[in-house]
Design an enzyme around this catalytic site. Structure first.
Site, PDB file in Angstrom:
ATOM      1  N   LYS A   1       0.726  -1.056   0.113  1.00  0.00           N
ATOM      2  CA  LYS A   1      -0.140  -0.020   0.045  1.00  0.00           C
ATOM      3  C   LYS A   1       0.889   1.389  -0.005  1.00  0.00           C
ATOM      4  O   LYS A   1       0.528   2.196  -0.912  1.00  0.00           O
ATOM      5  CB  LYS A   1      -1.100   0.104   1.326  1.00  0.00           C
ATOM      6  CG  LYS A   1      -1.614   1.400   1.385  1.00  0.00           C
ATOM      7  CD  LYS A   1      -2.334   1.360   2.788  1.00  0.00           C
ATOM      8  CE  LYS A   1      -1.852   1.684   4.027  1.00  0.00           C
ATOM      9  NZ  LYS A   1      -1.559   2.824   4.626  1.00  0.00           N
ATOM     10  N   ASN A   2       1.843   1.292   1.047  1.00  0.00           N
ATOM     11  CA  ASN A   2       2.474   2.609   0.995  1.00  0.00           C
ATOM     12  C   ASN A   2       3.415   2.738   0.129  1.00  0.00           C
ATOM     13  O   ASN A   2       4.219   3.765  -0.042  1.00  0.00           O
ATOM     14  CB  ASN A   2       3.051   2.515   2.397  1.00  0.00           C
ATOM     15  CG  ASN A   2       2.176   2.729   3.728  1.00  0.00           C
ATOM     16  OD1 ASN A   2       1.047   3.112   3.240  1.00  0.00           O
ATOM     17  ND2 ASN A   2       2.604   2.671   4.833  1.00  0.00           N
TER      18      ASN A   2
ATOM     19  N   CYS B   1      -5.904  12.980  13.050  1.00  0.00           N
ATOM     20  CA  CYS B   1      -5.673  11.364  12.808  1.00  0.00           C
ATOM     21  C   CYS B   1      -5.593  10.540  14.040  1.00  0.00           C
ATOM     22  O   CYS B   1      -5.248  11.116  15.100  1.00  0.00           O
ATOM     23  CB  CYS B   1      -4.352  11.307  12.202  1.00  0.00           C
ATOM     24  SG  CYS B   1      -3.977   9.442  11.637  1.00  0.00           S
TER      25      CYS B   1
ATOM     26  N   ARG C   1       0.104  14.427  13.432  1.00  0.00           N
ATOM     27  CA  ARG C   1       0.881  14.215  12.022  1.00  0.00           C
ATOM     28  C   ARG C   1       0.732  15.362  11.239  1.00  0.00           C
ATOM     29  O   ARG C   1       0.007  15.494   9.995  1.00  0.00           O
ATOM     30  CB  ARG C   1      -0.065  13.137  11.286  1.00  0.00           C
ATOM     31  CG  ARG C   1       0.059  11.871  12.231  1.00  0.00           C
ATOM     32  CD  ARG C   1      -0.649  10.525  11.186  1.00  0.00           C
ATOM     33  NE  ARG C   1       0.026  10.003  10.302  1.00  0.00           N
ATOM     34  CZ  ARG C   1      -0.425   9.095   9.586  1.00  0.00           C
ATOM     35  NH1 ARG C   1      -1.586   8.585   9.686  1.00  0.00           N
ATOM     36  NH2 ARG C   1       0.391   8.844   8.558  1.00  0.00           N
TER      37      ARG C   1
ATOM     38  N   ASP D   1       4.121   0.401  12.208  1.00  0.00           N
ATOM     39  CA  ASP D   1       3.070  -0.203  11.446  1.00  0.00           C
ATOM     40  C   ASP D   1       2.869  -1.602  11.798  1.00  0.00           C
ATOM     41  O   ASP D   1       2.048  -2.376  11.495  1.00  0.00           O
ATOM     42  CB  ASP D   1       3.249  -0.185   9.877  1.00  0.00           C
ATOM     43  CG  ASP D   1       2.955   1.351   9.497  1.00  0.00           C
ATOM     44  OD1 ASP D   1       2.470   2.329  10.248  1.00  0.00           O
ATOM     45  OD2 ASP D   1       3.261   1.624   8.370  1.00  0.00           O
TER      46      ASP D   1
ATOM     47  N   ARG E   1      -8.912  -0.463   4.218  1.00  0.00           N
ATOM     48  CA  ARG E   1      -7.989   0.412   3.552  1.00  0.00           C
ATOM     49  C   ARG E   1      -6.822  -0.074   3.163  1.00  0.00           C
ATOM     50  O   ARG E   1      -5.992   0.488   2.285  1.00  0.00           O
ATOM     51  CB  ARG E   1      -7.892   1.680   4.594  1.00  0.00           C
ATOM     52  CG  ARG E   1      -9.030   2.304   4.784  1.00  0.00           C
ATOM     53  CD  ARG E   1      -8.916   3.670   5.876  1.00  0.00           C
ATOM     54  NE  ARG E   1      -7.814   4.276   5.011  1.00  0.00           N
ATOM     55  CZ  ARG E   1      -7.241   5.540   5.772  1.00  0.00           C
ATOM     56  NH1 ARG E   1      -8.005   5.831   6.839  1.00  0.00           N
ATOM     57  NH2 ARG E   1      -6.383   6.236   5.261  1.00  0.00           N
TER      58      ARG E   1
HETATM   59  N1  EPU Z   1       6.019  14.646  11.180  1.00  0.00           N
HETATM   60  C1  EPU Z   1       6.025  15.848  11.240  1.00  0.00           C
HETATM   61  N2  EPU Z   1       5.870  16.711  10.331  1.00  0.00           N
HETATM   62  C2  EPU Z   1       5.944  16.561   9.205  1.00  0.00           C
HETATM   63  C3  EPU Z   1       5.831  15.093   8.828  1.00  0.00           C
HETATM   64  C4  EPU Z   1       6.079  14.153   9.741  1.00  0.00           C
HETATM   65  O1  EPU Z   1       6.135  16.215  12.685  1.00  0.00           O
HETATM   66  O2  EPU Z   1       5.814  17.230   8.251  1.00  0.00           O
HETATM   67  C5  EPU Z   1       5.962  13.610  12.224  1.00  0.00           C
HETATM   68  C6  EPU Z   1       4.871  12.831  12.221  1.00  0.00           C
HETATM   69  O3  EPU Z   1       3.924  13.233  13.183  1.00  0.00           O
HETATM   70  C7  EPU Z   1       5.428  11.512  12.975  1.00  0.00           C
HETATM   71  C8  EPU Z   1       6.747  11.455  12.327  1.00  0.00           C
HETATM   72  O4  EPU Z   1       7.208  12.539  11.901  1.00  0.00           O
HETATM   73  O5  EPU Z   1       5.552  11.729  14.289  1.00  0.00           O
HETATM   74  C9  EPU Z   1       6.977  10.241  11.305  1.00  0.00           C
HETATM   75  O6  EPU Z   1       5.588  10.443  10.366  1.00  0.00           O
HETATM   76  P1  EPU Z   1       6.039  10.206   8.852  1.00  0.00           P
HETATM   77  O7  EPU Z   1       5.848  11.449   8.067  1.00  0.00           O
HETATM   78  O8  EPU Z   1       7.094   9.411   8.370  1.00  0.00           O
HETATM   79  O9  EPU Z   1       4.415   9.294   8.442  1.00  0.00           O
HETATM   80  P2  EPU Z   1       3.760   9.335   7.112  1.00  0.00           P
HETATM   81  O10 EPU Z   1       4.670   9.688   6.013  1.00  0.00           O
HETATM   82  O11 EPU Z   1       2.523  10.243   7.336  1.00  0.00           O
HETATM   83  C10 EPU Z   1       3.849   6.922   6.761  1.00  0.00           C
HETATM   84  C11 EPU Z   1       3.119   5.710   6.418  1.00  0.00           C
HETATM   85  C12 EPU Z   1       2.486   5.387   7.687  1.00  0.00           C
HETATM   86  C13 EPU Z   1       3.645   4.845   8.528  1.00  0.00           C
HETATM   87  C14 EPU Z   1       4.621   6.201   8.749  1.00  0.00           C
HETATM   88  C15 EPU Z   1       6.071   5.850   9.632  1.00  0.00           C
HETATM   89  C16 EPU Z   1       1.982   6.261   4.030  1.00  0.00           C
HETATM   90  C17 EPU Z   1       1.097   6.606   3.161  1.00  0.00           C
HETATM   91  N3  EPU Z   1       2.091   6.296   5.466  1.00  0.00           N
HETATM   92  O12 EPU Z   1       3.347   7.931   7.023  1.00  0.00           O
HETATM   93  O13 EPU Z   1       1.482   4.149   7.449  1.00  0.00           O
HETATM   94  O14 EPU Z   1       2.961   4.584   9.947  1.00  0.00           O
HETATM   95  O15 EPU Z   1       5.042   6.355   7.339  1.00  0.00           O
HETATM   96  O16 EPU Z   1       6.460   4.745   8.828  1.00  0.00           O
HETATM   97  O17 EPU Z   1       3.422   5.868   3.687  1.00  0.00           O
HETATM   98  C18 EPU Z   1      -0.097   2.639   7.870  1.00  0.00           C
HETATM   99  O18 EPU Z   1       0.030   2.249   6.921  1.00  0.00           O
HETATM  100  O19 EPU Z   1      -0.916   2.055   8.783  1.00  0.00           O
HETATM  101  C19 EPU Z   1       0.602   4.073   8.307  1.00  0.00           C
HETATM  102  C20 EPU Z   1      -0.163   4.636   8.919  1.00  0.00           C
END
Ligand code: EPU
Length: 416
Positions: free
Chosen positions: A22-23, A116, A121, A304, A396
């Site tokens: 998915k990701n 969320c 996030r 995850d 999802r």
């Molecule tokens: N963060 C910030 N600011 C930003 C971006 C991130 O503070 O601009 C923080 C987040 O709040 C979090 C940390 O940095 O505390 C890491 O978040 P990240 O941005 O890496 O998460 P994401 O990109 O929103 C993806 C996956 C998630 C997975 C996370 C961590 C996708 C579509 N989603 O989310 O997947 O948990 O990386 O590996 O790739 C899932 O599949 O169930 C899922 C939630």
């Protein structure tokens, strides 16, 4: 609303085909916005999130032809660079259109994702990085309004490691003037899969798989064919299901090397795991042993998989400590697992799980995708019947989970 009814205590045995990730699929679909040519993708998983992303991209004018797990996307007709709140609020990954739209069309209007279930996030790092590339960004009426005649290469150091942040900036950087260096980049296999696709489209990227990505902008990207990598989290989820319920299952079309942190823990818990080029076999007999772990970025233990391994710990011999370091609120499954008879306490960012001899089925409520998976695993191991409500969360991110589990002997049915 659909529910899953699980009668626990069945040993699992047979083969399961693992779907595409998915990701990886979600950012890869957005990469189609970067080119006027056609992307041919295979191994695209059948998931609600993938359907939502297709709907969003179609609204923008992208042409998509779907045939089973093969998708053809053509970006020549994109004429509406906007992601409305109605779509973004149902799927945060919609933010991944921001970088590609801005890079190719010089403008984008994307709703800010709201709160969320697993944490606040924010997307400040996506915005900070695009501003560093010269974008003019305003937040107004709940929307990110971004403009840039032409993005410019620069050096960006994100404050923390962010998966979709890295993906957004990486996609934007492919079409900039000059060179962009992304420091502190996420190294998740899904980022690598996206980078490999972008290279196939003509992007110039060095350092793929490392935390320093160096991108030299090109004038345009062209079409490409790509097979989406296997879903390591789906793989890990089924490994946990077998470790919790007992049995002998071979997971096919997947790669164990993307999951070392999880397989190490499952071996410590007593599972016998053997691997080949594109399969993983898990055998489990007897009660698992408790395993402690901390979630971290790849190649560490993935957030995850936290909920699923916690479900295993619930019935393990001994006490474990599970520490979540990525998201501040990813323990919504704890109260539900306790309803099944688990004994878990939360102490700040750590859950202390005292293993119990058995769980007993009960009605429980899914709160997010991976929390739902942990409840299914607990239900498979529990005595009696567990009814998991709100499984739209599960749909999802898992491709026909109940069908895959029934095929290996689980007693699990969808109630509509
Ligand atoms: N963060 C910030 N600011 C930003 C971006 C991130 O503070 O601009 C923080 C987040 O709040 C979090 C940390 O940095 O505390 C890491 O978040 P990240 O941005 O890496 O998460 P994401 O990109 O929103 C993806 C996956 C998630 C997975 C996370 C961590 C996708 C579509 N989603 O989310 O997947 O948990 O990386 O590996 O790739 C899932 O599949 O169930 C899922 C939630």
């Amino acid at each position: 609303m659909d529910k899953l009814l699980i009668t626990g205590g069945k040993r699992l045995s047979g083969d399961i085909q693992i779907s595409g990730a998915k990701n990886a699929a979600l950012p890869i679909l957005c990469a189609a916005l970067l080119s006027a040519d056609t992307l041919a993708l295979s191994n695209v998983p059948h998931l609600q999130d993938v359907a939502t992303m297709q709907k969003l991209l179609r609204q923008m004018g992208l042409h998509i032809h779907a045939n089973g797990d093969v998708l053809e996307l053509n970006g020549s007709g994109v004429n509406h660079p906007e992601a409305p709140y109605e779509m973004v609020k149902t799927m945060r990954a919609s933010i991944l259109v921001l970088g590609p739209l801005l890079a190719r069309f010089g403008e984008a209007k994307v709703s800010l994702p709201g709160g969320c279930a697993i944490g606040s996030r924010p997307v400040d790092q996506h915005i900070k990085g695009l501003q560093a590339m010269g974008a003019d960004i305003r937040i107004e009426g709940g929307y990110i309004h971004a403009r840039a005649k032409k993005l410019k290469g620069t050096r960006i150091v994100t404050d923390m490691i962010t998966v979709t942040g890295t993906e957004n900036l990486l996609m934007a950087a492919t079409l900039t003037d000059g060179e962009t260096v992304l420091e502190n980049a996420a190294r998740e296999p899904e980022v690598t899969d996206l980078a490999n696709l972008l290279v196939a489209m003509g992007a110039k990227i060095e350092g793929i798989g490392t935390d320093r990505l160096r991108i030299t902008g090109v004038a345009a990207l062209h079409g490409a064919s790509h097979r989406v990598i296997a879903d390591r989290i789906e793989t890990g989820t089924f490994l946990c299901a077998v470790a919790a319920a007992g049995g002998d299952v071979v997971l096919e079309n997947t790669r164990a090397d993307l999951l070392d942190a999880v397989t190490d823990k499952l071996r410590e818990a007593g599972a016998v795991i053997t691997t080949g080029d594109n399969w993983v076999r898990v055998q489990m007999a007897g009660r698992p042993k408790a395993v402690s772990f901390r979630t971290t970025e790849y190649p560490g233990f993935p957030t995850d998989m936290q909920a699923q391994v916690m479900a295993l710990n619930c019935i393990a011999e001994g006490t474990s400590r599970v520490t979540e370091t990525i998201f501040e609120n990813r323990y919504m499954h704890v109260q539900e697992l306790n309803r099944l008879g688990a004994s878990i306490e939360i102490d700040g960012h750590t859950a202390i799980v005292h293993g119990v001899l058995r769980l007993v089925g009960a009605p429980v409520m899914a709160t997010d995708l991976r929390a739902s998976a942990s409840l299914v695993i607990a239900g498979l191991a529990a005595q009696g019947q567990t009814l998991v409500d709100r499984i739209y969360h599960l749909d999802r991110g898992y491709d026909r989970m109940e069908a895959k589990l029934s095929a290996v002997g689980a007693d699990i049915q969808r109630i509509r």
